[in-house]
Motif scaffolding. Structure first.
Motif, short mmCIF file in Angstrom:
data_model
loop_
_atom_site.label_atom_id
_atom_site.label_comp_id
_atom_site.label_asym_id
_atom_site.label_seq_id
_atom_site.Cartn_x
_atom_site.Cartn_y
_atom_site.Cartn_z
N THR A 145 3.80 11.74 -1.66
CA THR A 145 5.19 12.08 -1.39
C THR A 145 6.12 10.88 -1.40
O THR A 145 7.34 11.05 -1.34
CB THR A 145 5.30 12.80 -0.04
OG1 THR A 145 4.67 12.00 0.97
CG2 THR A 145 4.60 14.15 -0.09
N GLY A 146 5.59 9.67 -1.41
CA GLY A 146 6.42 8.48 -1.51
C GLY A 146 7.19 8.17 -0.24
O GLY A 146 6.94 8.73 0.83
N LEU A 147 8.14 7.27 -0.35
CA LEU A 147 8.87 6.76 0.80
C LEU A 147 10.15 7.55 1.09
O LEU A 147 10.83 7.29 2.08
CB LEU A 147 9.23 5.29 0.59
CG LEU A 147 8.05 4.33 0.41
CD1 LEU A 147 8.55 2.91 0.12
CD2 LEU A 147 7.13 4.34 1.62
N PRO B 235 8.48 5.89 7.14
CA PRO B 235 8.07 7.04 6.33
C PRO B 235 6.58 7.33 6.47
O PRO B 235 5.77 6.42 6.70
CB PRO B 235 8.41 6.60 4.90
CG PRO B 235 9.42 5.52 5.04
CD PRO B 235 9.09 4.83 6.32
N VAL B 236 6.23 8.60 6.34
CA VAL B 236 4.84 9.03 6.35
C VAL B 236 4.53 9.57 4.95
O VAL B 236 5.16 10.54 4.50
CB VAL B 236 4.59 10.11 7.41
CG1 VAL B 236 3.16 10.64 7.30
CG2 VAL B 236 4.84 9.54 8.81
N PRO C 108 5.86 -0.22 10.57
CA PRO C 108 5.36 -0.54 9.22
C PRO C 108 6.33 -0.04 8.15
O PRO C 108 7.28 0.70 8.43
CB PRO C 108 4.03 0.23 9.14
CG PRO C 108 3.71 0.66 10.54
CD PRO C 108 5.03 0.79 11.24
N THR C 109 6.07 -0.44 6.91
CA THR C 109 6.80 0.14 5.79
C THR C 109 6.45 1.60 5.63
O THR C 109 7.31 2.43 5.32
CB THR C 109 6.46 -0.62 4.49
OG1 THR C 109 6.84 -1.99 4.64
CG2 THR C 109 7.18 -0.02 3.29
N ALA C 110 5.16 1.96 5.84
CA ALA C 110 4.74 3.35 5.68
C ALA C 110 3.38 3.58 6.31
O ALA C 110 2.55 2.67 6.37
CB ALA C 110 4.68 3.73 4.19
N LEU C 111 3.17 4.81 6.79
CA LEU C 111 1.84 5.32 7.07
C LEU C 111 1.40 6.09 5.84
O LEU C 111 2.14 6.96 5.36
CB LEU C 111 1.85 6.26 8.28
CG LEU C 111 2.40 5.74 9.62
CD1 LEU C 111 2.25 6.84 10.67
CD2 LEU C 111 1.68 4.49 10.05
N HIS D 228 1.55 -1.54 5.76
CA HIS D 228 1.04 -0.23 5.43
C HIS D 228 -0.19 0.07 6.28
O HIS D 228 -1.07 -0.80 6.42
CB HIS D 228 0.67 -0.13 3.95
CG HIS D 228 1.84 -0.32 3.02
ND1 HIS D 228 2.40 -1.56 2.80
CD2 HIS D 228 2.56 0.57 2.29
CE1 HIS D 228 3.42 -1.43 1.96
NE2 HIS D 228 3.54 -0.15 1.64
N VAL D 229 -0.23 1.26 6.84
CA VAL D 229 -1.38 1.72 7.61
C VAL D 229 -1.99 2.89 6.86
O VAL D 229 -1.32 3.88 6.59
CB VAL D 229 -0.97 2.16 9.03
CG1 VAL D 229 -2.18 2.66 9.81
CG2 VAL D 229 -0.29 1.01 9.77
N LEU D 230 -3.27 2.76 6.48
CA LEU D 230 -3.93 3.77 5.66
C LEU D 230 -5.03 4.46 6.47
O LEU D 230 -5.93 3.79 7.00
CB LEU D 230 -4.52 3.14 4.39
CG LEU D 230 -3.51 2.51 3.43
CD1 LEU D 230 -3.33 1.03 3.75
CD2 LEU D 230 -3.92 2.69 1.98
#
Length: 553
Positions: free
Chosen positions: A347-349, A332-333, A307-310, A282-284
Protein backbone atom coordinates in the motif's frame (compact mmCIF):
# COMPACT_ATOMS: atom_id res chain seq x y z
CA UNK A 1 26.88 -32.90 -8.02
CA UNK A 2 25.46 -29.36 -8.28
CA UNK A 3 21.68 -29.01 -8.05
CA UNK A 4 20.11 -28.00 -11.37
CA UNK A 5 18.12 -24.76 -10.97
CA UNK A 6 16.57 -23.64 -14.24
CA UNK A 7 14.89 -20.32 -15.03
CA UNK A 8 11.21 -20.60 -16.01
CA UNK A 9 11.09 -17.01 -17.27
CA UNK A 10 11.87 -16.28 -20.94
CA UNK A 11 15.54 -15.26 -21.12
CA UNK A 12 14.82 -12.20 -23.26
CA UNK A 13 12.39 -10.89 -20.62
CA UNK A 14 14.86 -11.46 -17.78
CA UNK A 15 17.61 -9.72 -19.74
CA UNK A 16 15.38 -6.74 -20.62
CA UNK A 17 15.22 -5.74 -16.93
CA UNK A 18 18.98 -5.41 -16.73
CA UNK A 19 19.20 -3.52 -20.02
CA UNK A 20 16.67 -0.90 -18.83
CA UNK A 21 18.27 -0.59 -15.38
CA UNK A 22 15.43 -2.19 -13.41
CA UNK A 23 17.93 -4.73 -12.04
CA UNK A 24 21.53 -3.83 -11.11
CA UNK A 25 23.13 -6.77 -12.99
CA UNK A 26 25.69 -7.33 -10.23
CA UNK A 27 26.02 -10.14 -7.73
CA UNK A 28 25.07 -9.43 -4.11
CA UNK A 29 28.63 -9.40 -2.78
CA UNK A 30 29.82 -6.93 -5.44
CA UNK A 31 26.90 -4.64 -4.57
CA UNK A 32 27.82 -4.86 -0.90
CA UNK A 33 31.50 -4.14 -1.59
CA UNK A 34 30.58 -1.01 -3.53
CA UNK A 35 28.82 0.37 -0.45
CA UNK A 36 31.73 -0.66 1.76
CA UNK A 37 34.19 1.23 -0.44
CA UNK A 38 31.93 4.30 -0.58
CA UNK A 39 31.29 4.48 3.18
CA UNK A 40 33.61 2.07 5.01
CA UNK A 41 32.63 3.08 8.55
CA UNK A 42 28.85 3.02 8.15
CA UNK A 43 27.18 0.63 10.60
CA UNK A 44 26.10 -2.53 8.81
CA UNK A 45 24.64 -4.63 11.62
CA UNK A 46 23.34 -3.95 15.12
CA UNK A 47 22.64 -7.13 17.09
CA UNK A 48 22.94 -8.53 20.61
CA UNK A 49 26.75 -8.28 20.36
CA UNK A 50 26.75 -4.59 19.43
CA UNK A 51 27.57 -2.75 16.21
CA UNK A 52 29.59 -3.90 13.21
CA UNK A 53 30.65 -1.50 10.46
CA UNK A 54 30.78 -2.30 6.73
CA UNK A 55 34.55 -2.79 6.72
CA UNK A 56 34.69 -5.04 9.79
CA UNK A 57 31.82 -7.11 8.41
CA UNK A 58 33.56 -7.40 5.05
CA UNK A 59 36.74 -8.77 6.68
CA UNK A 60 34.67 -11.44 8.44
CA UNK A 61 32.81 -12.24 5.23
CA UNK A 62 36.00 -12.71 3.25
CA UNK A 63 37.51 -14.88 6.00
CA UNK A 64 34.40 -17.05 6.09
CA UNK A 65 34.33 -17.31 2.29
CA UNK A 66 37.99 -18.38 2.31
CA UNK A 67 37.29 -20.92 5.05
CA UNK A 68 34.29 -22.39 3.23
CA UNK A 69 36.26 -22.56 -0.01
CA UNK A 70 39.05 -24.34 1.85
CA UNK A 71 36.57 -26.93 3.10
CA UNK A 72 35.49 -27.59 -0.46
CA UNK A 73 32.34 -25.50 -0.96
CA UNK A 74 32.12 -24.63 -4.66
CA UNK A 75 30.04 -22.34 -6.89
CA UNK A 76 26.53 -23.74 -7.30
CA UNK A 77 26.67 -25.78 -4.08
CA UNK A 78 23.70 -25.41 -1.72
CA UNK A 79 24.55 -24.63 1.92
CA UNK A 80 21.91 -24.65 4.65
CA UNK A 81 21.91 -21.78 7.14
CA UNK A 82 19.97 -22.37 10.36
CA UNK A 83 21.16 -19.41 12.41
CA UNK A 84 19.27 -16.89 14.55
CA UNK A 85 19.10 -13.32 13.28
CA UNK A 86 22.49 -11.74 13.90
CA UNK A 87 25.87 -10.99 12.36
CA UNK A 88 26.72 -14.65 11.71
CA UNK A 89 23.62 -15.05 9.53
CA UNK A 90 24.57 -11.91 7.56
CA UNK A 91 28.16 -13.13 7.15
CA UNK A 92 26.90 -16.45 5.82
CA UNK A 93 24.61 -14.73 3.30
CA UNK A 94 27.40 -12.57 1.88
CA UNK A 95 30.15 -15.20 2.00
CA UNK A 96 28.07 -17.75 0.08
CA UNK A 97 27.08 -15.08 -2.46
CA UNK A 98 30.75 -14.18 -2.94
CA UNK A 99 31.65 -17.82 -3.59
CA UNK A 100 28.76 -18.23 -6.02
CA UNK A 101 27.13 -20.83 -3.78
CA UNK A 102 23.42 -20.92 -2.94
CA UNK A 103 22.22 -20.18 0.59
CA UNK A 104 19.29 -22.15 2.02
CA UNK A 105 18.30 -20.27 5.19
CA UNK A 106 15.62 -21.74 7.45
CA UNK A 107 14.69 -20.50 10.93
CA UNK A 108 16.03 -22.03 14.11
CA UNK A 109 13.15 -23.99 15.58
CA UNK A 110 12.23 -25.92 12.45
CA UNK A 111 11.80 -29.54 13.49
CA UNK A 112 14.51 -32.10 12.90
CA UNK A 113 12.46 -33.97 10.30
CA UNK A 114 11.66 -30.79 8.41
CA UNK A 115 15.33 -29.75 8.43
CA UNK A 116 16.28 -33.18 7.07
CA UNK A 117 13.71 -32.82 4.29
CA UNK A 118 14.98 -29.38 3.27
CA UNK A 119 18.62 -30.45 3.24
CA UNK A 120 17.91 -33.67 1.34
CA UNK A 121 15.68 -32.15 -1.33
CA UNK A 122 18.10 -29.27 -1.93
CA UNK A 123 21.15 -31.61 -2.05
CA UNK A 124 22.89 -29.35 0.48
CA UNK A 125 26.61 -30.09 0.97
CA UNK A 126 26.91 -28.19 4.27
CA UNK A 127 24.83 -26.52 6.95
CA UNK A 128 25.58 -23.82 9.54
CA UNK A 129 23.77 -24.08 12.88
CA UNK A 130 24.23 -22.87 16.46
CA UNK A 131 25.76 -25.06 19.15
CA UNK A 132 22.84 -24.21 21.42
CA UNK A 133 19.64 -22.22 21.05
CA UNK A 134 16.66 -21.86 23.43
CA UNK A 135 17.45 -25.14 25.17
CA UNK A 136 18.02 -27.11 21.95
CA UNK A 137 21.23 -28.34 20.28
CA UNK A 138 20.70 -27.63 16.56
CA UNK A 139 24.24 -28.44 15.33
CA UNK A 140 24.27 -31.73 17.21
CA UNK A 141 20.81 -32.63 15.89
CA UNK A 142 21.86 -31.93 12.31
CA UNK A 143 25.07 -33.90 12.75
CA UNK A 144 22.95 -36.91 13.70
CA UNK A 145 21.21 -36.70 10.33
CA UNK A 146 24.35 -37.21 8.25
CA UNK A 147 23.71 -40.94 7.96
CA UNK A 148 20.54 -40.27 5.96
CA UNK A 149 21.98 -37.28 4.07
CA UNK A 150 24.87 -38.70 2.01
CA UNK A 151 25.53 -35.37 0.24
CA UNK A 152 25.87 -33.43 3.51
CA UNK A 153 29.60 -33.29 4.15
CA UNK A 154 29.96 -30.59 6.81
CA UNK A 155 27.97 -29.36 9.81
CA UNK A 156 29.41 -26.00 10.84
CA UNK A 157 28.71 -25.10 14.49
CA UNK A 158 28.40 -21.48 15.61
CA UNK A 159 29.20 -20.58 19.23
CA UNK A 160 29.09 -19.80 22.04
CA UNK A 161 29.96 -23.18 23.44
CA UNK A 162 32.18 -25.98 22.23
CA UNK A 163 31.35 -27.42 18.83
CA UNK A 164 30.17 -31.05 19.03
CA UNK A 165 32.72 -33.61 17.93
CA UNK A 166 32.45 -34.06 14.17
CA UNK A 167 31.35 -30.48 13.54
CA UNK A 168 33.47 -27.73 11.99
CA UNK A 169 33.71 -24.73 14.38
CA UNK A 170 32.55 -21.52 12.71
CA UNK A 171 35.05 -19.61 14.84
CA UNK A 172 37.90 -21.43 13.09
CA UNK A 173 36.60 -20.56 9.62
CA UNK A 174 36.31 -16.89 10.65
CA UNK A 175 40.04 -16.91 11.49
CA UNK A 176 41.01 -17.90 7.93
CA UNK A 177 43.25 -15.33 6.20
CA UNK A 178 40.86 -13.03 4.32
CA UNK A 179 43.62 -12.27 1.82
CA UNK A 180 43.39 -15.84 0.51
CA UNK A 181 39.92 -15.25 -0.94
CA UNK A 182 39.10 -13.96 -4.41
CA UNK A 183 35.38 -13.35 -5.06
CA UNK A 184 33.83 -15.59 -7.68
CA UNK A 185 31.83 -12.92 -9.58
CA UNK A 186 28.85 -15.19 -10.25
CA UNK A 187 26.28 -14.54 -12.98
CA UNK A 188 23.72 -12.08 -11.52
CA UNK A 189 20.95 -14.18 -13.04
CA UNK A 190 22.22 -17.34 -11.30
CA UNK A 191 20.69 -18.68 -8.08
CA UNK A 192 21.94 -17.17 -4.82
CA UNK A 193 19.25 -18.00 -2.26
CA UNK A 194 16.48 -20.53 -1.72
CA UNK A 195 13.43 -19.14 0.05
CA UNK A 196 11.41 -21.58 2.15
CA UNK A 197 7.66 -21.29 2.46
CA UNK A 198 6.15 -21.19 5.94
CA UNK A 199 4.96 -24.78 5.72
CA UNK A 200 1.42 -23.83 6.73
CA UNK A 201 -0.09 -25.95 3.95
CA UNK A 202 2.10 -29.06 3.81
CA UNK A 203 5.79 -29.84 3.40
CA UNK A 204 7.52 -26.47 2.90
CA UNK A 205 8.20 -25.44 -0.68
CA UNK A 206 11.65 -24.22 -1.69
CA UNK A 207 11.95 -21.44 -4.26
CA UNK A 208 15.22 -20.43 -5.97
CA UNK A 209 16.00 -16.72 -6.44
CA UNK A 210 18.79 -15.05 -8.40
CA UNK A 211 20.97 -12.10 -7.38
CA UNK A 212 18.99 -9.83 -9.72
CA UNK A 213 15.59 -11.04 -8.49
CA UNK A 214 16.52 -10.23 -4.88
CA UNK A 215 18.59 -7.06 -5.27
CA UNK A 216 16.62 -5.87 -8.30
CA UNK A 217 13.00 -6.88 -7.94
CA UNK A 218 12.78 -7.06 -4.15
CA UNK A 219 15.21 -4.16 -3.93
CA UNK A 220 12.81 -1.98 -5.92
CA UNK A 221 10.07 -2.78 -3.41
CA UNK A 222 12.09 -1.28 -0.57
CA UNK A 223 13.26 1.60 -2.77
CA UNK A 224 9.65 2.77 -3.09
CA UNK A 225 9.53 3.14 0.70
CA UNK A 226 12.62 5.38 0.90
CA UNK A 227 11.18 8.88 0.38
CA UNK A 228 14.51 10.69 0.61
CA UNK A 229 16.66 8.01 -1.03
CA UNK A 230 18.94 7.74 2.01
CA UNK A 231 20.13 4.31 3.19
CA UNK A 232 17.50 2.70 5.43
CA UNK A 233 17.92 1.56 9.01
CA UNK A 234 15.72 -1.54 9.17
CA UNK A 235 14.57 -3.26 12.36
CA UNK A 236 13.68 -6.84 11.44
CA UNK A 237 11.22 -8.41 13.86
CA UNK A 238 11.01 -11.50 11.64
CA UNK A 239 13.93 -13.95 11.27
CA UNK A 240 16.38 -13.20 8.45
CA UNK A 241 15.95 -16.87 7.52
CA UNK A 242 12.27 -16.34 6.63
CA UNK A 243 11.04 -15.32 3.19
CA UNK A 244 10.17 -11.87 4.55
CA UNK A 245 13.66 -11.72 6.09
CA UNK A 246 15.25 -12.12 2.65
CA UNK A 247 14.79 -8.34 2.40
CA UNK A 248 17.62 -8.04 4.93
CA UNK A 249 21.10 -8.84 3.62
CA UNK A 250 20.24 -8.84 -0.08
CA UNK A 251 18.03 -5.73 -0.12
CA UNK A 252 18.66 -3.43 2.85
CA UNK A 253 22.45 -4.03 2.88
CA UNK A 254 23.61 -5.10 -0.59
CA UNK A 255 21.19 -3.06 -2.67
CA UNK A 256 20.62 0.03 -0.52
CA UNK A 257 23.68 0.25 1.72
CA UNK A 258 21.58 0.41 4.86
CA UNK A 259 21.81 -0.88 8.42
CA UNK A 260 20.20 -4.01 9.86
CA UNK A 261 18.93 -3.92 13.43
CA UNK A 262 18.37 -7.54 14.41
CA UNK A 263 16.59 -9.34 17.24
CA UNK A 264 17.64 -12.91 17.92
CA UNK A 265 14.17 -13.56 19.33
CA UNK A 266 11.06 -11.39 19.16
CA UNK A 267 9.34 -10.09 22.25
CA UNK A 268 7.26 -6.95 22.43
CA UNK A 269 9.59 -5.41 25.01
CA UNK A 270 12.74 -6.21 23.00
CA UNK A 271 11.20 -4.68 19.87
CA UNK A 272 10.13 -1.49 21.65
CA UNK A 273 13.53 -1.18 23.32
CA UNK A 274 15.20 -1.49 19.91
CA UNK A 275 13.02 1.27 18.45
CA UNK A 276 13.95 3.60 21.32
CA UNK A 277 17.67 2.74 21.25
CA UNK A 278 18.31 2.55 17.51
CA UNK A 279 15.62 4.75 15.90
CA UNK A 280 15.01 2.57 12.82
CA UNK A 281 13.58 4.13 9.69
CA UNK A 282 11.63 0.95 8.89
CA UNK A 283 10.20 -1.73 11.17
CA UNK A 284 9.41 -5.01 9.40
CA UNK A 285 7.17 -7.61 11.02
CA UNK A 286 3.83 -9.41 10.97
CA UNK A 287 0.58 -7.87 12.24
CA UNK A 288 0.44 -10.11 15.32
CA UNK A 289 3.81 -8.73 16.48
CA UNK A 290 2.58 -5.15 16.14
CA UNK A 291 -0.59 -5.99 18.09
CA UNK A 292 1.57 -7.38 20.91
CA UNK A 293 3.63 -4.18 20.89
CA UNK A 294 0.50 -2.01 20.94
CA UNK A 295 -0.86 -3.98 23.90
CA UNK A 296 2.43 -3.53 25.74
CA UNK A 297 2.36 0.22 25.08
CA UNK A 298 -1.20 0.38 26.41
CA UNK A 299 0.00 -1.26 29.65
CA UNK A 300 3.20 0.79 29.92
CA UNK A 301 3.16 3.93 27.72
CA UNK A 302 6.48 5.32 26.59
CA UNK A 303 7.70 7.91 24.11
CA UNK A 304 8.85 6.44 20.79
CA UNK A 305 10.71 7.98 17.86
CA UNK A 306 8.59 7.80 14.71
CA UNK A 307 9.94 5.51 11.95
CA UNK A 308 9.44 6.26 8.28
CA UNK A 309 7.09 3.25 8.09
CA UNK A 310 5.92 0.03 9.67
CA UNK A 311 6.04 -2.66 6.96
CA UNK A 312 3.70 -5.52 7.84
CA UNK A 313 3.20 -8.75 5.93
CA UNK A 314 2.78 -12.50 6.34
CA UNK A 315 -0.85 -12.32 7.51
CA UNK A 316 -3.99 -10.25 7.04
CA UNK A 317 -3.70 -6.70 8.38
CA UNK A 318 -7.07 -5.41 9.57
CA UNK A 319 -8.05 -1.76 9.32
CA UNK A 320 -8.39 -1.28 13.10
CA UNK A 321 -4.84 -2.47 13.81
CA UNK A 322 -3.45 -0.37 10.96
CA UNK A 323 -5.22 2.75 12.22
CA UNK A 324 -4.09 2.24 15.81
CA UNK A 325 -0.49 1.57 14.71
CA UNK A 326 -0.47 4.75 12.59
CA UNK A 327 -1.66 6.75 15.58
CA UNK A 328 0.64 5.21 18.21
CA UNK A 329 3.83 4.99 16.12
CA UNK A 330 3.17 8.24 14.24
CA UNK A 331 4.04 6.89 10.80
CA UNK A 332 2.50 5.22 7.74
CA UNK A 333 1.64 1.53 8.02
CA UNK A 334 2.47 -0.42 4.85
CA UNK A 335 0.33 -3.48 4.20
CA UNK A 336 2.58 -5.87 2.27
CA UNK A 337 0.98 -8.62 0.22
CA UNK A 338 3.64 -11.09 -0.84
CA UNK A 339 4.95 -14.62 -0.71
CA UNK A 340 8.05 -16.71 -1.19
CA UNK A 341 6.56 -17.94 -4.46
CA UNK A 342 7.14 -14.60 -6.18
CA UNK A 343 4.42 -12.01 -5.62
CA UNK A 344 4.68 -8.54 -4.07
CA UNK A 345 2.29 -5.62 -3.79
CA UNK A 346 2.01 -3.04 -1.02
CA UNK A 347 0.00 0.00 0.00
CA UNK A 348 3.00 2.33 0.14
CA UNK A 349 3.45 5.45 2.23
CA UNK A 350 0.29 7.25 1.12
CA UNK A 351 -2.88 7.53 3.25
CA UNK A 352 -5.07 4.50 2.43
CA UNK A 353 -8.27 6.00 3.91
CA UNK A 354 -10.04 6.22 0.55
CA UNK A 355 -9.25 2.61 -0.32
CA UNK A 356 -10.71 0.81 2.69
CA UNK A 357 -14.21 0.24 1.30
CA UNK A 358 -14.66 -2.69 -1.05
CA UNK A 359 -14.36 -6.46 -1.13
CA UNK A 360 -11.50 -8.20 0.70
CA UNK A 361 -8.34 -6.31 1.64
CA UNK A 362 -6.80 -3.50 -0.38
CA UNK A 363 -3.20 -4.46 -1.20
CA UNK A 364 -2.04 -1.40 -3.12
CA UNK A 365 -1.12 -0.81 -6.75
CA UNK A 366 1.25 -3.32 -8.37
CA UNK A 367 4.67 -1.99 -9.34
CA UNK A 368 5.96 -3.57 -12.58
CA UNK A 369 9.52 -2.80 -11.42
CA UNK A 370 8.85 -5.38 -8.71
CA UNK A 371 6.12 -7.67 -10.03
CA UNK A 372 3.44 -7.12 -12.65
CA UNK A 373 0.17 -8.54 -11.32
CA UNK A 374 -2.78 -9.79 -13.36
CA UNK A 375 -6.00 -11.66 -12.60
CA UNK A 376 -6.29 -15.00 -14.37
CA UNK A 377 -8.97 -17.62 -14.76
CA UNK A 378 -8.62 -20.13 -11.90
CA UNK A 379 -10.10 -22.79 -14.17
CA UNK A 380 -7.42 -22.51 -16.85
CA UNK A 381 -5.34 -25.67 -17.40
CA UNK A 382 -2.26 -25.80 -15.21
CA UNK A 383 0.98 -24.80 -16.93
CA UNK A 384 -0.95 -23.33 -19.87
CA UNK A 385 -0.21 -19.72 -20.89
CA UNK A 386 -1.77 -17.14 -18.55
CA UNK A 387 -5.43 -16.38 -19.41
CA UNK A 388 -6.73 -13.07 -18.01
CA UNK A 389 -10.31 -12.50 -16.86
CA UNK A 390 -12.25 -9.26 -17.62
CA UNK A 391 -11.38 -6.19 -15.54
CA UNK A 392 -13.12 -6.06 -12.17
CA UNK A 393 -13.70 -9.84 -12.14
CA UNK A 394 -12.53 -12.00 -9.26
CA UNK A 395 -9.96 -14.58 -10.32
CA UNK A 396 -6.59 -16.03 -9.37
CA UNK A 397 -3.81 -13.53 -8.69
CA UNK A 398 -0.77 -14.19 -10.91
CA UNK A 399 2.54 -12.31 -10.94
CA UNK A 400 5.55 -11.95 -13.20
CA UNK A 401 8.35 -9.42 -13.01
CA UNK A 402 11.93 -8.64 -11.97
CA UNK A 403 11.47 -10.39 -8.58
CA UNK A 404 10.07 -13.57 -10.11
CA UNK A 405 12.04 -16.60 -8.87
CA UNK A 406 13.81 -19.08 -11.11
CA UNK A 407 11.91 -22.24 -10.17
CA UNK A 408 10.90 -24.54 -7.35
CA UNK A 409 13.76 -26.61 -6.03
CA UNK A 410 13.75 -30.30 -6.90
CA UNK A 411 9.99 -30.18 -7.55
CA UNK A 412 8.97 -30.23 -11.23
CA UNK A 413 5.43 -31.01 -10.08
CA UNK A 414 5.29 -27.63 -8.31
CA UNK A 415 6.70 -25.89 -11.38
CA UNK A 416 3.88 -27.43 -13.42
CA UNK A 417 1.24 -26.53 -10.83
CA UNK A 418 2.27 -22.98 -9.94
CA UNK A 419 4.03 -21.61 -13.04
CA UNK A 420 2.35 -20.96 -16.37
CA UNK A 421 3.99 -21.83 -19.67
CA UNK A 422 4.98 -18.16 -20.12
CA UNK A 423 6.51 -17.80 -16.64
CA UNK A 424 3.71 -16.31 -14.53
CA UNK A 425 3.47 -17.39 -10.88
CA UNK A 426 0.06 -18.76 -9.87
CA UNK A 427 -0.46 -17.67 -6.26
CA UNK A 428 -3.57 -19.63 -5.32
CA UNK A 429 -5.01 -16.34 -4.01
CA UNK A 430 -8.25 -14.82 -5.26
CA UNK A 431 -8.43 -11.12 -6.04
CA UNK A 432 -9.46 -8.42 -8.45
CA UNK A 433 -7.98 -5.28 -9.98
CA UNK A 434 -10.08 -2.14 -9.61
CA UNK A 435 -10.57 0.61 -12.21
CA UNK A 436 -7.54 2.48 -10.85
CA UNK A 437 -5.35 -0.62 -11.09
CA UNK A 438 -5.43 -1.27 -7.33
CA UNK A 439 -5.30 -4.87 -6.13
CA UNK A 440 -7.83 -6.31 -3.68
CA UNK A 441 -7.21 -9.74 -2.15
CA UNK A 442 -10.47 -11.54 -1.37
CA UNK A 443 -9.50 -15.10 -0.38
CA UNK A 444 -7.60 -18.23 -1.27
CA UNK A 445 -8.22 -21.06 -3.68
CA UNK A 446 -6.30 -23.64 -1.70
CA UNK A 447 -6.85 -22.55 1.92
CA UNK A 448 -10.42 -23.71 2.43
CA UNK A 449 -12.44 -25.42 5.12
CA UNK A 450 -14.84 -27.96 3.62
CA UNK A 451 -17.94 -28.15 5.81
CA UNK A 452 -20.46 -30.70 4.62
CA UNK A 453 -19.21 -30.36 1.05
CA UNK A 454 -19.33 -26.52 1.06
CA UNK A 455 -16.12 -24.48 0.83
CA UNK A 456 -15.38 -21.72 3.36
CA UNK A 457 -12.46 -19.31 2.97
CA UNK A 458 -10.88 -18.70 6.42
CA UNK A 459 -9.31 -15.48 5.11
CA UNK A 460 -12.72 -14.05 4.20
CA UNK A 461 -14.08 -14.74 7.70
CA UNK A 462 -10.92 -13.38 9.38
CA UNK A 463 -11.32 -10.06 7.56
CA UNK A 464 -14.89 -9.68 8.83
CA UNK A 465 -14.18 -10.82 12.41
CA UNK A 466 -11.28 -8.37 12.65
CA UNK A 467 -13.79 -5.49 12.39
CA UNK A 468 -15.46 -6.51 15.69
CA UNK A 469 -14.58 -3.84 18.29
CA UNK A 470 -13.57 -6.48 20.88
CA UNK A 471 -11.40 -8.59 18.54
CA UNK A 472 -7.71 -7.83 18.86
CA UNK A 473 -6.32 -10.63 16.71
CA UNK A 474 -7.94 -13.54 14.92
CA UNK A 475 -7.03 -16.62 12.91
CA UNK A 476 -9.61 -19.05 11.50
CA UNK A 477 -8.79 -22.73 10.99
CA UNK A 478 -10.63 -25.94 10.19
CA UNK A 479 -11.06 -28.65 12.83
CA UNK A 480 -12.13 -32.24 12.13
CA UNK A 481 -15.77 -33.13 12.75
CA UNK A 482 -17.32 -36.63 12.45
CA UNK A 483 -20.58 -35.27 11.02
CA UNK A 484 -19.60 -32.36 8.76
CA UNK A 485 -16.02 -33.38 7.94
CA UNK A 486 -14.72 -30.01 9.14
CA UNK A 487 -16.03 -27.06 11.09
CA UNK A 488 -14.62 -23.54 11.13
CA UNK A 489 -12.88 -22.45 14.34
CA UNK A 490 -12.16 -18.83 15.27
CA UNK A 491 -9.04 -18.37 17.42
CA UNK A 492 -9.42 -14.93 19.00
CA UNK A 493 -7.38 -12.60 21.16
CA UNK A 494 -9.85 -10.14 22.70
CA UNK A 495 -9.18 -6.53 23.58
CA UNK A 496 -8.41 -5.91 27.25
CA UNK A 497 -9.06 -9.59 28.01
CA UNK A 498 -12.80 -9.09 27.66
CA UNK A 499 -14.93 -12.17 27.05
CA UNK A 500 -16.49 -13.03 23.70
CA UNK A 501 -18.99 -15.69 22.70
CA UNK A 502 -19.86 -17.38 19.44
CA UNK A 503 -23.28 -15.72 19.58
CA UNK A 504 -21.66 -12.29 19.74
CA UNK A 505 -19.36 -13.08 16.82
CA UNK A 506 -22.26 -14.55 14.84
CA UNK A 507 -24.38 -11.45 15.39
CA UNK A 508 -21.51 -9.28 14.20
CA UNK A 509 -21.05 -11.41 11.06
CA UNK A 510 -24.81 -11.21 10.42
CA UNK A 511 -24.57 -7.43 10.56
CA UNK A 512 -21.62 -7.56 8.13
CA UNK A 513 -23.70 -9.61 5.72
CA UNK A 514 -21.66 -12.82 5.87
CA UNK A 515 -23.62 -15.97 5.03
CA UNK A 516 -24.58 -18.09 8.03
CA UNK A 517 -22.89 -21.18 6.57
CA UNK A 518 -19.57 -19.34 6.86
CA UNK A 519 -19.91 -18.48 10.56
CA UNK A 520 -17.40 -20.13 12.94
CA UNK A 521 -18.80 -22.95 15.04
CA UNK A 522 -15.81 -23.36 17.35
CA UNK A 523 -14.26 -20.61 19.47
CA UNK A 524 -10.83 -20.57 21.08
CA UNK A 525 -10.01 -17.58 23.27
CA UNK A 526 -6.28 -17.03 23.75
CA UNK A 527 -4.10 -14.46 25.50
CA UNK A 528 -1.94 -14.31 22.36
CA UNK A 529 -1.55 -16.29 19.15
CA UNK A 530 1.42 -18.68 18.88
CA UNK A 531 3.97 -17.90 16.16
CA UNK A 532 5.92 -20.24 13.91
CA UNK A 533 9.75 -20.02 13.76
CA UNK A 534 9.24 -17.81 10.68
CA UNK A 535 7.17 -15.36 12.75
CA UNK A 536 3.72 -16.11 11.33
CA UNK A 537 0.63 -17.25 13.29
CA UNK A 538 1.01 -20.99 13.88
CA UNK A 539 -2.16 -22.38 12.30
CA UNK A 540 -1.16 -26.01 12.88
CA UNK A 541 -0.78 -25.44 16.63
CA UNK A 542 -4.10 -23.62 16.75
CA UNK A 543 -5.84 -26.46 14.92
CA UNK A 544 -4.48 -28.91 17.50
CA UNK A 545 -5.63 -26.73 20.41
CA UNK A 546 -9.10 -26.32 18.91
CA UNK A 547 -9.47 -30.04 18.23
CA UNK A 548 -8.28 -30.94 21.75
CA UNK A 549 -10.68 -28.74 23.69
CA UNK A 550 -13.19 -26.93 21.59
CA UNK A 551 -16.26 -24.87 22.48
CA UNK A 552 -18.89 -25.73 19.87
CA UNK A 553 -21.96 -23.75 18.89
Amino acid sequence: MTLALHDLLPARLRRSWTVDGTCPDLDLYSLYRAHQVADPHRTAVVDAKGKLCYTALDRKVRSLAAGLTGLGVRPGDVVGVQLPAGRHAVMADLALAAIGAVALPFPVGRGRREAASLLARSEAVAVLAPVGHAGSRPAEDLLALRGELPLLRWVIAAGPGDAPEGCVPLAGLLRTDAGEFRPGRPDPDAAVRILVSSGSEAEPKMVAYSHNALAGGRGNFLASLLPDGRPPRCLFLVPLASAFGSNGTAVALARHGGTLVLLERFTADAALDAIVAHEPTHVLGVPTMIRMMLDRLAEQPRALPSPTALVLGGAVLDAATAAEARRVFGCPVVNLYGSADGVNCHTGLEDPAGELDGPGVWAGRPDPRVADIRIASPDAPRHAPMAEVPAGTVGEIVARGPMTPLCYVGAPDLDARYRTADGWVRTGDLGLLGPDGGLRVVGRLKDVVIRGGANISPAEVEVELATHPLVRDVVCVGVPDPLMGERLAACVVSRDGRGLTLDQLGAHLDARGLERRKHPEVLLLADELPLTPAGKPDRAALRERCAAGRVAA
